[in-house]
Write an enzyme that holds these catalytic residues in place. Sequence first.
Site, mmCIF file in Angstrom:
data_model
loop_
_atom_site.group_PDB
_atom_site.id
_atom_site.type_symbol
_atom_site.label_atom_id
_atom_site.label_comp_id
_atom_site.label_asym_id
_atom_site.label_seq_id
_atom_site.Cartn_x
_atom_site.Cartn_y
_atom_site.Cartn_z
ATOM 1 N N PRO A 178 0.818 -1.217 0.000
ATOM 2 C CA PRO A 178 0.000 0.000 0.000
ATOM 3 C C PRO A 178 0.851 1.267 0.000
ATOM 4 O O PRO A 178 1.891 1.323 0.662
ATOM 5 C CB PRO A 178 -0.772 -0.112 1.316
ATOM 6 C CG PRO A 178 0.144 -0.885 2.213
ATOM 7 C CD PRO A 178 0.881 -1.851 1.327
ATOM 8 N N ARG A 233 -0.853 4.900 -1.072
ATOM 9 C CA ARG A 233 -1.829 5.952 -0.777
ATOM 10 C C ARG A 233 -2.497 5.772 0.589
ATOM 11 O O ARG A 233 -2.664 6.747 1.335
ATOM 12 C CB ARG A 233 -2.904 5.927 -1.869
ATOM 13 C CG ARG A 233 -3.901 7.073 -1.802
ATOM 14 C CD ARG A 233 -5.089 6.834 -2.746
ATOM 15 N NE ARG A 233 -4.717 6.259 -4.006
ATOM 16 C CZ ARG A 233 -4.474 6.949 -5.126
ATOM 17 N NH1 ARG A 233 -4.604 8.253 -5.122
ATOM 18 N NH2 ARG A 233 -4.127 6.322 -6.234
ATOM 19 N N ARG A 278 -3.042 16.010 -9.676
ATOM 20 C CA ARG A 278 -4.018 14.924 -9.758
ATOM 21 C C ARG A 278 -5.355 15.330 -10.379
ATOM 22 O O ARG A 278 -5.914 14.566 -11.178
ATOM 23 C CB ARG A 278 -4.230 14.283 -8.386
ATOM 24 C CG ARG A 278 -2.926 13.712 -7.773
ATOM 25 C CD ARG A 278 -3.167 12.818 -6.575
ATOM 26 N NE ARG A 278 -3.849 11.608 -6.941
ATOM 27 C CZ ARG A 278 -5.133 11.387 -6.768
ATOM 28 N NH1 ARG A 278 -5.885 12.291 -6.168
ATOM 29 N NH2 ARG A 278 -5.680 10.272 -7.168
ATOM 30 N N TYR A 315 -6.127 13.087 -13.536
ATOM 31 C CA TYR A 315 -7.110 12.008 -13.355
ATOM 32 C C TYR A 315 -8.524 12.527 -13.088
ATOM 33 O O TYR A 315 -9.399 11.743 -12.740
ATOM 34 C CB TYR A 315 -6.734 11.121 -12.152
ATOM 35 C CG TYR A 315 -5.269 10.791 -12.019
ATOM 36 C CD1 TYR A 315 -4.612 10.061 -13.007
ATOM 37 C CD2 TYR A 315 -4.536 11.210 -10.920
ATOM 38 C CE1 TYR A 315 -3.268 9.757 -12.892
ATOM 39 C CE2 TYR A 315 -3.193 10.908 -10.786
ATOM 40 C CZ TYR A 315 -2.565 10.186 -11.782
ATOM 41 O OH TYR A 315 -1.236 9.894 -11.652
ATOM 42 N N CYS A 345 -0.027 29.236 -15.277
ATOM 43 C CA CYS A 345 -0.475 29.818 -16.537
ATOM 44 C C CYS A 345 -1.067 28.746 -17.422
ATOM 45 O O CYS A 345 -0.482 28.369 -18.443
ATOM 46 C CB CYS A 345 0.701 30.507 -17.207
ATOM 47 S SG CYS A 345 1.287 31.846 -16.179
ATOM 48 N N GLU A 346 -2.188 28.230 -16.992
ATOM 49 C CA GLU A 346 -2.822 27.148 -17.724
ATOM 50 C C GLU A 346 -4.274 27.036 -17.259
ATOM 51 O O GLU A 346 -4.530 26.962 -16.052
ATOM 52 C CB GLU A 346 -2.066 25.850 -17.427
ATOM 53 C CG GLU A 346 -2.457 24.746 -18.348
ATOM 54 C CD GLU A 346 -1.368 23.692 -18.501
ATOM 55 O OE1 GLU A 346 -0.166 24.034 -18.555
ATOM 56 O OE2 GLU A 346 -1.746 22.526 -18.586
HETATM 57 N N1 LLP Z 1 2.942 -1.366 -5.989
HETATM 58 C C1 LLP Z 1 3.205 -1.035 -7.271
HETATM 59 C C2 LLP Z 1 3.991 -1.953 -8.093
HETATM 60 C C3 LLP Z 1 2.736 0.181 -7.790
HETATM 61 O O1 LLP Z 1 3.009 0.482 -9.055
HETATM 62 C C4 LLP Z 1 2.005 1.057 -6.957
HETATM 63 C C5 LLP Z 1 1.510 2.330 -7.475
HETATM 64 C C6 LLP Z 1 1.769 0.678 -5.631
HETATM 65 C C7 LLP Z 1 2.245 -0.543 -5.174
HETATM 66 C C8 LLP Z 1 1.032 1.550 -4.654
HETATM 67 O O2 LLP Z 1 -0.267 1.848 -5.065
HETATM 68 P P1 LLP Z 1 -1.254 2.643 -4.068
HETATM 69 O O3 LLP Z 1 -1.500 1.742 -2.893
HETATM 70 O O4 LLP Z 1 -0.574 3.891 -3.650
HETATM 71 O O5 LLP Z 1 -2.464 2.897 -4.883
HETATM 72 N N2 LLP Z 1 -0.228 8.807 -9.305
HETATM 73 C C9 LLP Z 1 -1.457 8.066 -9.148
HETATM 74 C C10 LLP Z 1 -1.225 6.701 -8.554
HETATM 75 C C11 LLP Z 1 -0.219 5.874 -9.335
HETATM 76 C C12 LLP Z 1 0.112 4.574 -8.641
HETATM 77 C C13 LLP Z 1 1.305 3.949 -9.262
HETATM 78 N N3 LLP Z 1 1.674 2.709 -8.675
HETATM 79 C C14 LLP Z 1 -2.436 8.885 -8.319
HETATM 80 O O6 LLP Z 1 -2.094 9.996 -7.911
HETATM 81 O O7 LLP Z 1 -3.565 8.458 -8.094
#
Ligand code: LLP
Length: 445
Positions: A303, A305, A341, A345, A372-373
């Site tokens: 995890p 996030r 974000r 997204y 500026c966007e």
């Molecule tokens: N493991 C791997 C191999 C990953 O690629 C990722 C996230 C995680 C774990 C952790 O995922 P999480 O639990 O944080 O969802 N920038 C995007 C999220 C991209 C996640 C990339 N990989 C956003 O702001 O929502």
Amino acid sequence: MTTALVPGRAADDADGLAVWPASARRLPDGDVLVGGVPLAQVAHRFGTPVYVLDEAEVRTRCRMYRETFPDADVMYAAKALLCRAVIHWVRDEGLGLDVCSAGELELAVTSGFPPERIVMHGNAKSPRDLETALRLGVGRLVIDSPSEIARLAAAVGPHGHQRVMLRVTPGVSAGGHEKIRTGTDGQKFGLSLADGSAEHAVARILSQPQLRLTGLHCHIGSQITDVEPYVASLRRMVGLMARIRDVHGIALPELDMGGGHGVPYRPGEPGLDLTALARALRGELSASCAAAGLDVPRLVVEPGRAVTGPAGVALYRVLAVKRTGGQVFVAVDGGMSDNPRPALYGARYAPRLIGRRSPAAPTTATVVGRHCEAGDVLAADVELPGDIRPGDLVAVPVAGAYHLSMASGYNLVGRPPVVAVRNGSARLLVRRETLDDFRSRDVGE
Ligand code: LLP
């Protein structure tokens, strides 16, 4: 489903703080206390924009993962947010670490994180990534493409050895936005389970004596709020493990199911129920292993996030309020350079006026950044007090993951500092990026 992972936050959300850190308290003067520190005080002392990080919230979330997944390895995904203090908190709470670059790895190990508790990912690892991983003794390298196998074996050398996993695409679609769905064929990560490329790569890895295949890995996406896609993926991964046992006569001891655990960004939104996830994964793992006659592998989760996201609050100062074209624009002193974000997204947030109590009725406003966007919108059509004005402070909760780590130098505004709050005191973890930083990198003529 739960709307808050940490106990203590009122379910009825009378104070509108449902997605804030559990320590958040509304003060009579309209300010909000986080980690015992009034946020207006943080803004005053450290300037704005600023990311505030509640240390106890991060630690509680780490502990909650350890308790919910007692038989698994929990690896914090560094890409969500990484700095020395977070590395120490995560290490001290007994988690491992997932890194995806030499930079993340080097910062972690030089800050005292045990390399054997680190797993390294990446669909395109550079020579420097691999060299750093081998030099620092990373615990596991996750192979993501066939060309990496021979490259890695050569780098390890004839007498060395490296533990590796293989990233598999199980063919399950999940995730909060198309750009963060990684479980199906047709995107760049992993090797397909469906077309046999994963199985083929397993055979190649096993033919390299320097590489020790400890297990399979998958990460199906991010900001997932349902248990079902994880269960479906796990079933398929165990199916592949059984085939590997049948063909090669080996039982792989580990199964890494990645991260992606979703959190609510606004009151009333669902988050992934981690207790239900743990129960479902455990149940499915023993059932499908029993059916296949396999020893149950050790489960790994990653995890990002859900560990740091809800522990962070971004604070901004209002620079301008403009009523035009039937809209109210509240422009703040940050924007897409500290939070890309919404632009990337379509992520939605719940900003809130802090630092004073407003007697005014709410109005529908759009919080925009200073860049500026036109796409530099932090929160469209949100409720804010009708008398919001320049000088006010606006707080955006759930800013602890993928904000600083994705921040940019756009318009040379400079990335905000990170301030930790704990037991009524605030301390600087990462300083603000200044013009001197930009100037010192600019070495040409
Ligand atoms: N493991 C791997 C191999 C990953 O690629 C990722 C996230 C995680 C774990 C952790 O995922 P999480 O639990 O944080 O969802 N920038 C995007 C999220 C991209 C996640 C990339 N990989 C956003 O702001 O929502």
